[in-house]
Design a protein around this motif. Structure first.
Motif: not given
Length: 170
Positions: A137-146
């Motif tokens: 989830x942390x990795x996905x959130x980093x992608x989504x907020x880039x």
């Protein structure tokens, strides 16, 4: 296929308990995002880790519940493929890239010494490396907020909604 479809599929797989497949898609979405963000960088590993370093607060906030840090260094002894400093420490971005991502992308498997945990436990414990499931989830959130993915994932703050409303001609 797109970054968005990988993120959506990874989210569904994570919810279904298929953590290895979810992590593979999350790692691929990080790869694609890092390539978009750091176009001048030519080495995949370097740009991947650079993206993780620049997004570490997001990765830790959502990926390691109870932890929010700009950097994490862990003592790792005897883990193949990890280059540690003189005291045996390595950055979490190196662990994610070399130990998790590369095994999934190149061999379609996670090292048998790695286990996913419900709680935040990070580190090398008795020849087992524990990683919280929420790291995905942390990795996905980093992608989504880039910033480079703004057109794919629209996340707006209250202030940006006000600014958008003020810019519209009625």
């Amino acid at each position: 296929m797109s970054i968005r479809s990988f993120v959506e599929a990874a989210t569904e797989l994570h919810a279904g308990g298929k953590y290895d497949a979810a992590l593979a898609l999350a790692c691929t979405a990080v790869d694609a995002t890092a390539a978009k963000l750091f176009q001048s960088e030519k080495q995949n590993g370097a740009l991947y880790k650079r993206f993780l370093q620049s997004s570490m607060r997001t990765v830790t906030k959502f990926g390691f519940p109870g932890v929010q840090a700009g950097a994490i260094r862990i003592k790792c002894l005897g883990v193949p493929g990890l280059k540690t400093d003189s005291e045996g420490y390595v950055g979490i971005e190196d662990i994610i890239y070399h130990t998790l991502r590369c095994g999934l992308v190149h061999q379609c498997e996670i090292d048998s010494r790695i286990s996913f945990t419900e709680t935040t436990q990070i580190g090398n414990f008795d020849s087992e490396f524990r990683v919280p499931r929420s790291l995905i989830i942390g990795l996905l959130q980093a992608v989504k907020t880039a910033e480079c993915n703004r057109d794919i994932f629209i996340y707006r703050t209250y202030a940006s909604w006000i600014q958008l409303a003020q810019s519209l001609d009625f």
